[in-house]
Design a protein around this motif. Sequence first.
Motif, PDB file in Angstrom:
ATOM      1  N   GLU A  51       0.838  -1.196   0.000  1.00  0.00           N
ATOM      2  CA  GLU A  51       0.000   0.000   0.000  1.00  0.00           C
ATOM      3  C   GLU A  51       0.875   1.249   0.000  1.00  0.00           C
ATOM      4  N   LYS A  52       1.953   1.238   0.774  1.00  0.00           N
ATOM      5  CA  LYS A  52       2.884   2.374   0.789  1.00  0.00           C
ATOM      6  C   LYS A  52       3.568   2.524  -0.573  1.00  0.00           C
ATOM      7  N   ALA A  53       3.934   1.408  -1.197  1.00  0.00           N
ATOM      8  CA  ALA A  53       4.539   1.456  -2.533  1.00  0.00           C
ATOM      9  C   ALA A  53       3.553   2.048  -3.538  1.00  0.00           C
ATOM     10  N   ARG A  54       2.275   1.695  -3.406  1.00  0.00           N
ATOM     11  CA  ARG A  54       1.236   2.250  -4.283  1.00  0.00           C
ATOM     12  C   ARG A  54       1.176   3.767  -4.102  1.00  0.00           C
ATOM     13  N   GLU A  55       1.185   4.217  -2.845  1.00  0.00           N
ATOM     14  CA  GLU A  55       1.140   5.655  -2.559  1.00  0.00           C
ATOM     15  C   GLU A  55       2.362   6.379  -3.142  1.00  0.00           C
ATOM     16  N   MET A  56       3.522   5.730  -3.107  1.00  0.00           N
ATOM     17  CA  MET A  56       4.756   6.327  -3.617  1.00  0.00           C
ATOM     18  C   MET A  56       4.941   6.094  -5.113  1.00  0.00           C
ATOM     19  N   GLU A  57       3.986   5.375  -5.718  1.00  0.00           N
ATOM     20  CA  GLU A  57       4.019   5.030  -7.143  1.00  0.00           C
ATOM     21  C   GLU A  57       5.276   4.257  -7.538  1.00  0.00           C
ATOM     22  N   ASN A  84      -6.575 -13.201  -2.847  1.00  0.00           N
ATOM     23  CA  ASN A  84      -6.011 -12.209  -1.927  1.00  0.00           C
ATOM     24  C   ASN A  84      -4.794 -11.533  -2.559  1.00  0.00           C
ATOM     25  N   PHE A  85      -3.945 -12.313  -3.195  1.00  0.00           N
ATOM     26  CA  PHE A  85      -2.773 -11.765  -3.887  1.00  0.00           C
ATOM     27  C   PHE A  85      -3.231 -10.792  -4.969  1.00  0.00           C
ATOM     28  N   ARG A  86      -4.191 -11.237  -5.782  1.00  0.00           N
ATOM     29  CA  ARG A  86      -4.689 -10.403  -6.878  1.00  0.00           C
ATOM     30  C   ARG A  86      -5.270  -9.089  -6.361  1.00  0.00           C
ATOM     31  N   LYS A  87      -6.065  -9.159  -5.290  1.00  0.00           N
ATOM     32  CA  LYS A  87      -6.660  -7.955  -4.715  1.00  0.00           C
ATOM     33  C   LYS A  87      -5.591  -7.007  -4.188  1.00  0.00           C
ATOM     34  N   THR A  88      -4.575  -7.560  -3.557  1.00  0.00           N
ATOM     35  CA  THR A  88      -3.537  -6.740  -2.943  1.00  0.00           C
ATOM     36  C   THR A  88      -2.738  -5.981  -3.992  1.00  0.00           C
ATOM     37  N   VAL A  89      -2.465  -6.593  -5.128  1.00  0.00           N
ATOM     38  CA  VAL A  89      -1.652  -5.910  -6.152  1.00  0.00           C
ATOM     39  C   VAL A  89      -2.502  -5.138  -7.163  1.00  0.00           C
ATOM     40  N   ASP A  90      -3.817  -5.254  -7.055  1.00  0.00           N
ATOM     41  CA  ASP A  90      -4.699  -4.546  -7.976  1.00  0.00           C
ATOM     42  C   ASP A  90      -4.464  -3.036  -7.869  1.00  0.00           C
ATOM     43  N   GLY A  91      -4.286  -2.402  -9.001  1.00  0.00           N
ATOM     44  CA  GLY A  91      -4.081  -0.968  -9.043  1.00  0.00           C
ATOM     45  C   GLY A  91      -2.640  -0.525  -8.876  1.00  0.00           C
ATOM     46  N   MET A  92      -1.740  -1.485  -8.700  1.00  0.00           N
ATOM     47  CA  MET A  92      -0.321  -1.141  -8.563  1.00  0.00           C
ATOM     48  C   MET A  92       0.251  -0.812  -9.939  1.00  0.00           C
ATOM     49  N   LYS A  93       1.355  -0.083  -9.907  1.00  0.00           N
ATOM     50  CA  LYS A  93       2.138   0.100 -11.141  1.00  0.00           C
ATOM     51  C   LYS A  93       3.005  -1.139 -11.292  1.00  0.00           C
ATOM     52  N   PHE A  94       3.149  -1.611 -12.525  1.00  0.00           N
ATOM     53  CA  PHE A  94       3.959  -2.801 -12.787  1.00  0.00           C
ATOM     54  C   PHE A  94       5.110  -2.446 -13.713  1.00  0.00           C
ATOM     55  N   VAL A  95       6.205  -3.184 -13.563  1.00  0.00           N
ATOM     56  CA  VAL A  95       7.379  -2.997 -14.419  1.00  0.00           C
ATOM     57  C   VAL A  95       7.141  -3.756 -15.698  1.00  0.00           C
TER      58      VAL A  95
END
Length: 95
Positions: A51-57, A84-95
Amino acid sequence: APHLFFPQFLNDEKPEERIEGINLGVEMMKKCDQLWIFGSTISQGMAYELEKAREMEIPIRMFDTECNSIDVATLKIDDRVDDNFRKTVDGMKFV
């Protein structure tokens, strides 16, 4: 790997020290260009860090337990991870 470093001098069994270790890891993460996830289990501490990584993009890369890449394009059908894994990473930026 903060989860290996900080328990060397912080007691993970003491809640206040565990939280301090996680917060120190987040401080270190501020210097990162990418965050890599290994394995298919996401603990509460990992979810907080993500979640912190998401906030920091900060973009993430995902790997299974054998260090094989998990492709975001096929994440919905990948049997190596659960909902649960899918929900947690949903909306993240990916490499």
